[in-house]
Design a protein around this motif. Structure first.
Motif, PDB file in Angstrom:
ATOM      1  N   GLY A  78      19.524  -2.811 -98.386  1.00 48.41           N
ATOM      2  CA  GLY A  78      19.709  -2.852 -96.945  1.00 48.41           C
ATOM      3  C   GLY A  78      19.947  -4.280 -96.500  1.00 48.41           C
ATOM      4  O   GLY A  78      19.263  -5.212 -96.934  1.00 48.41           O
ATOM      5  N   GLN A 103      22.022  -0.626 -87.309  1.00 50.11           N
ATOM      6  CA  GLN A 103      22.189   0.406 -88.325  1.00 50.11           C
ATOM      7  C   GLN A 103      23.657   0.711 -88.587  1.00 50.11           C
ATOM      8  O   GLN A 103      24.058   0.980 -89.711  1.00 50.11           O
ATOM      9  CB  GLN A 103      21.442   1.666 -87.875  1.00 50.11           C
ATOM     10  CG  GLN A 103      21.227   2.684 -88.974  1.00 50.11           C
ATOM     11  CD  GLN A 103      22.192   3.846 -88.852  1.00 50.11           C
ATOM     12  OE1 GLN A 103      22.681   4.145 -87.769  1.00 50.11           O
ATOM     13  NE2 GLN A 103      22.463   4.490 -89.972  1.00 50.11           N
ATOM     14  N   THR A 139      25.926  -1.371 -88.782  1.00 46.30           N
ATOM     15  CA  THR A 139      26.478  -2.435 -89.618  1.00 46.30           C
ATOM     16  C   THR A 139      25.747  -2.580 -90.947  1.00 46.30           C
ATOM     17  O   THR A 139      25.950  -3.561 -91.661  1.00 46.30           O
ATOM     18  CB  THR A 139      26.437  -3.777 -88.866  1.00 46.30           C
ATOM     19  OG1 THR A 139      25.078  -4.124 -88.553  1.00 46.30           O
ATOM     20  CG2 THR A 139      27.255  -3.718 -87.591  1.00 46.30           C
ATOM     21  N   GLY A 140      24.894  -1.611 -91.293  1.00 46.59           N
ATOM     22  CA  GLY A 140      24.228  -1.618 -92.592  1.00 46.59           C
ATOM     23  C   GLY A 140      22.926  -2.386 -92.637  1.00 46.59           C
ATOM     24  O   GLY A 140      22.367  -2.590 -93.719  1.00 46.59           O
ATOM     25  N   THR A 179      19.007  -3.029 -92.285  1.00 49.13           N
ATOM     26  CA  THR A 179      17.744  -2.286 -92.318  1.00 49.13           C
ATOM     27  C   THR A 179      16.558  -3.152 -91.909  1.00 49.13           C
ATOM     28  O   THR A 179      15.481  -2.609 -91.629  1.00 49.13           O
ATOM     29  CB  THR A 179      17.486  -1.697 -93.717  1.00 49.13           C
ATOM     30  OG1 THR A 179      17.530  -2.747 -94.692  1.00 49.13           O
ATOM     31  CG2 THR A 179      18.531  -0.639 -94.063  1.00 49.13           C
ATOM     32  N   CYS A 221      21.954   0.013 -97.978  1.00 49.83           N
ATOM     33  CA  CYS A 221      23.158   0.056 -97.155  1.00 49.83           C
ATOM     34  C   CYS A 221      24.187   0.880 -97.925  1.00 49.83           C
ATOM     35  O   CYS A 221      24.439   0.610 -99.110  1.00 49.83           O
ATOM     36  CB  CYS A 221      23.668  -1.360 -96.897  1.00 49.83           C
ATOM     37  SG  CYS A 221      25.315  -1.444 -96.178  1.00 49.83           S
ATOM     38  N   LEU A 268      27.950   2.139 -98.510  1.00 49.12           N
ATOM     39  CA  LEU A 268      29.314   1.646 -98.268  1.00 49.12           C
ATOM     40  C   LEU A 268      30.344   2.577 -98.889  1.00 49.12           C
ATOM     41  O   LEU A 268      30.085   3.224 -99.917  1.00 49.12           O
ATOM     42  CB  LEU A 268      29.477   0.243 -98.852  1.00 49.12           C
ATOM     43  CG  LEU A 268      28.503  -0.827 -98.351  1.00 49.12           C
ATOM     44  CD1 LEU A 268      28.658  -2.113 -99.164  1.00 49.12           C
ATOM     45  CD2 LEU A 268      28.721  -1.097 -96.870  1.00 49.12           C
ATOM     46  N   VAL A 321      30.886   0.944 -93.407  1.00 46.41           N
ATOM     47  CA  VAL A 321      29.466   1.270 -93.571  1.00 46.41           C
ATOM     48  C   VAL A 321      29.281   2.744 -93.236  1.00 46.41           C
ATOM     49  O   VAL A 321      29.573   3.177 -92.120  1.00 46.41           O
ATOM     50  CB  VAL A 321      28.588   0.391 -92.670  1.00 46.41           C
ATOM     51  CG1 VAL A 321      27.123   0.832 -92.770  1.00 46.41           C
ATOM     52  CG2 VAL A 321      28.728  -1.082 -93.050  1.00 46.41           C
ATOM     53  N   THR A 333      22.687   4.036 -93.676  1.00 45.95           N
ATOM     54  CA  THR A 333      21.615   3.265 -94.287  1.00 45.95           C
ATOM     55  C   THR A 333      20.540   4.229 -94.766  1.00 45.95           C
ATOM     56  O   THR A 333      20.534   5.420 -94.427  1.00 45.95           O
ATOM     57  CB  THR A 333      20.981   2.274 -93.289  1.00 45.95           C
ATOM     58  OG1 THR A 333      20.461   2.998 -92.163  1.00 45.95           O
ATOM     59  CG2 THR A 333      21.986   1.236 -92.830  1.00 45.95           C
ATOM     60  N   ALA A 342      25.619   6.444 -90.357  1.00 47.76           N
ATOM     61  CA  ALA A 342      26.069   5.437 -89.391  1.00 47.76           C
ATOM     62  C   ALA A 342      26.616   6.130 -88.156  1.00 47.76           C
ATOM     63  O   ALA A 342      27.402   7.080 -88.253  1.00 47.76           O
ATOM     64  CB  ALA A 342      27.135   4.544 -90.016  1.00 47.76           C
TER      65      ALA A 342
END
Length: 547
Positions: A61, A227, A229-230, A232, A514, A516, A533, A536, A545
């Motif tokens: 994260g 969240q 944008t990844g 945590t 995270c 992807l 993204v 998470t 997301a």
């Protein structure tokens, strides 16, 4: 045996140099139980397989180690920034390229306010994009002569107000506060530089622009931005630890569906007179830390903003001849406060934009270490944008970390090159390469809402160092994508003293990931900022997301 879930992915990027990649991770009780390939099934008994990420790439994260909760709820006010930007709900706000455009947007919003006495509040303005033209009360009076208007700068170290707001705040030609800009006749012109000058305005409007983040709506909207944008784990750097705010954070973060760990960092004292009270407040909060809420550290702010000309620079000063900036704390107070906080065993996060401020911070830390030797203190200099190689060598020697504001290269690099610092110093700004060369523990950040949260974009800035105008600033200060990703995961976690819990995918750590669509280590470096993204995972709980 307690429930175990084995997640399979196209790839896990672990940030663990011993095993940098994996395909399977087992999770139990919100923590990582095993990392590897198919072999991790051995001995797990009735573990459950979860293939939802079979086609995705997962990494630790992302950690935003310098941000502010106000990034969420600040969108209640009018955005008046130069660049296009999306709010927490995904709405696009177009950037404003002229003072006239700003006045027009403010006038449009002013007409929507039913209460004639309610202040009109806006943020994101930065006059440095408009050359020598400066906003004054006269421009804002054209929006309204009766309604108080506040236009907060992008740096949050300056603001512009209209005549009605000057009157409401009691700011006159007799007001003796450093940072009140004036017309030639001595009358305040509506630009307020630094926290002291802004204080009467913030007091008059109930400090609403500073505290808006610590509301239930603000805390949830902040999580939504992070969240997506990844992220945590994120900081709230400059939390006043007021009891209602602490209780609110305890309540919201304790909910299972809240997708973020928050690290509130106490705004810190500005004078020795309050230091014992401040330390006591920080200690009381630290005792209330949870796995999703981490108190204990303190922040000091030594200078202001480079683009606002309130940062403290060493010789030769500002490239365009502007006078040197403002000390937020006097050097004498800095030495005393740092010594007391360090001696109490508390970690310090210190804002130093200019290299003169960086030098003062290092002087104070070194003096404190001589008096109270303390291994692994992890005091961290934030922004630290104009530090040179000698200062980075000194940081390494003193065990000081750097959290560099590398997003500045993109958003303000052209301005720094032409106006504030000149070519030579602009090319060494946010010197990630030099920090790595000398072994300084490194994080990089967005300072949201100054720039948008987006660690992959921040990593791209560190790897590419390209301005919005297309100029490469300091090619030799570029770092690899792997090092840039380290700076927004394990490196950032290290500066928060949380690297034993988060920042890499290792047995025993929290199952924070995270998710992807592509491998950031495999895509062309130019595409790093655009890797989608998908979601998470926090403590083993998945969050898609928000689109």
């Amino acid at each position: 045996m307690r429930d175990i879930t084995v997640f399979r992915a196209r790839k896990f990027i672990t940030m663990d140099p011993v095993r940098p990649a994996a395909t399977h991770v087992a999770v139990r009780d919100g923590r990582i139980l095993a990392v590897g390939g198919d072999e991790i099934w051995q001995g797990l008994g009735a573990a459950r397989a979860d293939d939802r990420y079979a086609d995705a790439v997962l990494m630790p994260g992302l950690v935003e180690a310098h941000s502010h909760l106000m990034e969420g709820a600040l969108w209640k006010f009018v955005y008046a920034g130069y660049y296009d930007r999306r709010d927490p709900e995904g709405r696009l706000w177009t950037g404003l390229k002229s003072v006239d455009g700003i006045v027009e947007r403010l006038a449009e919003m002013e007409r929507t306010l039913a209460d004639p006495d309610a202040p009109l509040l806006a943020w994101g303005f930065d006059p440095v994009y408009f050359g020598e033209q400066r906003m004054t009360a006269r421009e804002l009076d054209a929006v309204s002569e009766r309604r108080p208007i506040v236009l907060l700068h992008a740096s949050f170290h300056l603001m512009n107000v209209n005549s009605a707001m000057l009157r409401k705040a009691g700011i006159t030609r007799q007001t003796d506060i450093e940072g009140i800009a004036r017309h030639a006749d001595g009358e305040p012109n509506g630009e307020l530089q630094g926290f002291a000058a802004m204080f009467p305005v913030n007091r008059a409007i109930g400090n609403v622009m500073r505290t808006v983040g610590v509301t239930e709506e603000g805390v949830w909207r902040f999580a939504r931005v992070a969240q997506r944008t990844g992220v945590t784990t994120a900081t709230d750097l400059v939390n006043n630890l007021a009891e209602p705010g602490v209780r609110l954070l305890e309540d919201v973060t304790s909910r299972e569906d809240y997708p973020l760990r928050i690290v509130p960092i106490y705004r810190g004292p500005q004078a020795l007179a309050t230091i014992e009270q401040d330390l006591g407040l920080a200690a009381l909060a630290a005792a209330r830390s949870t796995d999703k809420l981490r108190f204990g550290a303190m922040k000091l702010t030594l200078d202001g903003s480079i683009t606002g000309y309130t940062a403290r620079l060493r010789w030769p000063g500002y490239h365009n001849g502007k006078p040197n900036g403002i000390w937020i704390m006097s050097p004498t107070e800095v030495h005393g406060v740092v010594a007391r906080i360090h001696g109490a065993g508390v970690q310090l996060h210190i804002h130093t934009n200019g290299d003169e401020a960086t030098g003062l911070a290092l002087d104070a830390i070194e003096a404190a270490l001589e008096k109270h030797p303390r291994p692994d203190h992890r005091h961290t200099l934030h922004h630290c944008q104009t530090a040179d190689a000698a200062q980075f060598r000194r940081m390494a020697r003193l065990g000081v970390c750097a959290n560099l504001f590398v997003n500045h290269i993109y958003y303000w690099g052209d301005v720094h090159y032409a106006q504030t610092l000149g070519p030579s110093r602009a090319n060494r700004m946010n010197a990630c390469g030099t920090a790595r060369l000398h072994g300084v523990p490194l994080a990089i950040h967005s300072d949201a809402p100054v720039t948008p949260i987006g660690p992959l974009f921040t990593a791209w800035c560190a790897a590419v160092r390209r301005t919005a105008g297309g100029r490469v600033l300091g090619e030799g200060e570029r770092i690899t994508v792997a090092d840039a990703l380290h700076a927004v995961t394990l490196g950032a976690a290290y500066t928060l003293a949380m690297d034993g819990e988060i920042g890499s995918i290792e047995v025993g750590k929290r199952a924070d990931f995270c998710v992807l669509a592509d491998d950031p280590l495999a895509v062309p470096v130019e595409d790093l900022k655009d890797v989608p993204v998908l979601g998470t995972m926090l403590g083993g709980r998945a969050f898609d997301a928000a689109q």
